[in-house]
Design an enzyme around this catalytic site. Structure first.
Site, PDB file in Angstrom:
ATOM      1  N   SER A   1     -18.632  11.948  82.168  1.00 57.00           N
ATOM      2  CA  SER A   1     -17.943  10.900  81.402  1.00 57.00           C
ATOM      3  C   SER A   1     -17.604   9.618  82.147  1.00 57.00           C
ATOM      4  O   SER A   1     -17.182   8.652  81.514  1.00 57.00           O
ATOM      5  CB  SER A   1     -16.663  11.459  80.809  1.00 57.00           C
ATOM      6  OG  SER A   1     -16.983  12.132  79.633  1.00 57.00           O
TER       7      SER A   1
ATOM      8  N   LYS B   1      -8.201   4.654  81.013  1.00 56.33           N
ATOM      9  CA  LYS B   1      -8.691   5.483  79.908  1.00 56.33           C
ATOM     10  C   LYS B   1      -7.474   6.083  79.219  1.00 56.33           C
ATOM     11  O   LYS B   1      -6.513   6.490  79.911  1.00 56.33           O
ATOM     12  CB  LYS B   1      -9.606   6.584  80.469  1.00 56.33           C
ATOM     13  CG  LYS B   1     -10.269   7.466  79.419  1.00 56.33           C
ATOM     14  CD  LYS B   1     -11.191   8.489  80.087  1.00 56.33           C
ATOM     15  CE  LYS B   1     -11.952   9.344  79.111  1.00 56.33           C
ATOM     16  NZ  LYS B   1     -12.862  10.301  79.778  1.00 56.33           N
TER      17      LYS B   1
ATOM     18  N   SER C   1     -17.588  10.184  77.819  1.00 52.82           N
ATOM     19  CA  SER C   1     -16.494   9.861  76.935  1.00 52.82           C
ATOM     20  C   SER C   1     -15.701   8.610  77.340  1.00 52.82           C
ATOM     21  O   SER C   1     -15.016   8.036  76.497  1.00 52.82           O
ATOM     22  CB  SER C   1     -15.531  11.043  76.856  1.00 52.82           C
ATOM     23  OG  SER C   1     -14.908  11.269  78.095  1.00 52.82           O
TER      24      SER C   1
HETATM   25  N1  GLN Z   1     -20.334  14.625  77.390  1.00 54.77           N
HETATM   26  C1  GLN Z   1     -19.734  15.779  77.984  1.00 54.77           C
HETATM   27  C2  GLN Z   1     -18.930  16.498  76.937  1.00 54.77           C
HETATM   28  O1  GLN Z   1     -18.980  16.126  75.842  1.00 54.77           O
HETATM   29  C3  GLN Z   1     -18.882  15.394  79.140  1.00 54.77           C
HETATM   30  C4  GLN Z   1     -17.613  14.780  78.733  1.00 54.77           C
HETATM   31  C5  GLN Z   1     -16.718  14.440  79.891  1.00 54.77           C
HETATM   32  O2  GLN Z   1     -17.171  14.342  81.040  1.00 54.77           O
HETATM   33  N2  GLN Z   1     -15.436  14.304  79.598  1.00 54.77           N
HETATM   34  O3  GLN Z   1     -18.229  17.406  77.197  1.00 54.77           O
END
Ligand code: GLN
Length: 495
Positions: free
Chosen positions: A180, A81, A156
């Site tokens: 994410s 990532k 994400s």
């Molecule tokens: N979707 C969640 C957010 O927008 C989690 C994102 C993540 O785990 N990095 O914060």
């Protein structure tokens, strides 16, 4: 029928490498060729360095020919990532703020993977600074779900999940702050593990919300997840929140534990907003465990309803603090037409950050501001403790908790992009796990009628990854969901 190289698991590839059926250069070439064939449609990668990957593969083959192989991962390409530092390679967080940034050092996980001979292969797209659930917030364009290119891969870590599902890497790394890793794994039909907070070093991971962030693997199988965890887990003096704990051999343990287990079903997780096809798939998985002699117990996690609210106070507070470092002075985007130092801060940040990141910084600054800090931030921390206690209380009676990973299968690109609240609700089942610091795993447990993958979430005890992986493995042994592949070739590319 034998799988093409680009769809084989790490375990299979590793044994083909050891028996010299394939070389790492051949494998890496196959992965590169596959990426070139499909990534114009999937758009999982922000960047990759073909020559560098092949040079690493060649070095691995040389080690092998002189009997100096470093272990199961030697010669296996792993995608990262684009928030995990790989020395000398771009590191962008999918943000214009870091568009031209090159990483000066390796993250601890990178170093560990290099240390066992794995090949660092490409940097994968994400929602800017890991904020989002669809990868639509990337400053470099959205990633598409390989199962249906008009749908999102989740986020994400959408690039990490999509690349794996599309055969563009045998395994990838992501990070999980509120879901994410698990949510995109569910939406792309792969295995995603968010380890216990503190098990994996965060050194070299671009910080979003430091008390929640955790790195973890995306893999085709549970066994591969154990293999990657073996390589990256462990205490690191460079991360003060990394925990000193005995690290078992997760892969060896996998087959030793056979159950039956006591599994908890939290009644709060099966309410409004849950898609009926997801409900059915999760119920079928529960019936499977029952048929294997597991005891299924309904449990209650009464503070679940506060999890999303608490998360959006704590995560935004921490992000507003973490992202203060991007000031246009030391590194990152610097505005070209600033008049003085304050103007430089304002303009660099206004130009460098996208809308969602700005929204979070503003929310976080607000909840930390004097007069509001006690009402929001301090209170949210207290409720966070209650959420953790709910789980610990449940674990007095059960070995693991079963829930859906995501309330729905992959949704259409654009469907939730204009509605932040709808997007935030994608993580209702995953966020509590981060707030409680627990390990959570998503495995494929079915497909919708329209052919979209559905994920099952298993939540374990603190540092209970071994048991968690075994519970998932016992399911995986008797189901073939994870062996299906999307038909990318038959689909027209989406915009
Ligand atoms: N979707 C969640 C957010 O927008 C989690 C994102 C993540 O785990 N990095 O914060």
């Amino acid at each position: 029928m034998s799988e093409p190289l680009h769809y084989k698991s790490v375990a299979e590839l590793s044994s083909e490498l050891s028996s010299k059926k394939i070389s790492s250069v051949e494998l890496t070439q196959a992965v590169i060729a596959r990426t070139k064939a499909v990534d114009a449609k999937v758009r999982a990668f922000n960047s990759f360095d073909e020559a560098d990957a092949l040079a690493q593969a060649k070095a691995s083959d040389e080690r092998r020919s002189s009997a100096k192989t470093l272990g199961v991962l030697d010669g296996i390409p792993i995608g990262f990532k684009d928030v995990i530092s790989v020395k000398g390679q771009p590191l962008t967080a999918s943000s214009n703020m870091l568009k031209n940034f090159v990483s000066p050092y390796d993250a601890t996980v990178t170093q560990k993977l290099k240390g066992v001979g794995a090949i660092s292969w490409g940097r994968l797209n994400l929602d800017e600074f890991a904020m989002g659930s669809s990868t639509e917030n990337s400053a470099f364009g959205q990633t598409h779900n390989p199962w249906d290119l008009e749908r999102v891969p989740g986020g994400s870590s959408g690039g990490s999940a999509a690349a794996l599902a599309a055969g563009e890497a045998p395994a990838t790394l992501g990070s999980d702050t509120g879901g994410s890793i698990r949510q995109p794994a569910a939406l792309c039909g792969v295995v995603g593990l968010k380890p216990t907070y503190g098990l994996i070093s965060r050194y070299g991971l671009i910080a979003f919300a430091s008390s929640l962030d955790q790195i973890g693997p995306f893999t085709r199988t549970v066994e591969d997840s154990a293999i990657l965890l073996n390589a990256i887990a462990g205490h690191d003096p460079m991360d003060s929140t990394s925990f000193k704990t005995e690290i078992p051999d997760y892969r060896a343990e996998l087959k030793k534990r056979k159950g039956p287990w006591k599994l908890g079903i939290p009644k709060e997780y099966f309410g409004e907003g849950l898609d009926p096809e997801v409900t059915k798939a999760v119920e079928d998985a529960v019936s499977f465990y029952k048929s294997k002699g597991c005891e299924i117990k309904e449990i209650s996690l009464p503070h679940t309803k506060y999890a999303v609210g608490v998360y959006y106070i704590i995560a935004t507070a921490e992000c507003s603090s973490n992202l203060a470092r991007y000031d246009g002075v030391r590194y990152g985007h610097r505005s070209k037409d600033a008049n003085d130092i304050l103007d430089l801060y304002f303009k660099s940040r206004a130009e460098g950050f996208g809308a969602e990141v700005k929204r979070r910084i503003i929310l976080g600054t607000y909840v930390l501001s004097s007069g509001y800090q006690d009402a929001y931030y301090v209170r949210a921390q207290k409720v966070r403790t209650l959420i953790r206690r709910d789980f610990l209380e449940a674990y007095k009676d059960v070995d693991a908790v079963i829930t859906p990973t995501s309330p729905t299968p992959a949704f259409k690109a654009g469907e939730k992009a204009a509605n932040p609240l709808a997007m935030y609700l994608c993580d209702v089942y995953t966020i509590g796990v981060n707030l409680a610091g627990l390990p959570g795993l998503s495995i494929p447990c079915g497909y919708s009628k329209s052919g979209l993958p559905i994920g099952l979430q298993l939540i374990g005890k603190p540092y209970g990854e071994s048991e968690l992986l075994s519970i998932a493995h016992s399911y995986e042994q008797e189901h073939t969901w994870g062996t299906r592949h999307p038909n990318i070739e038959a689909q027209k590319g989406a915009l």
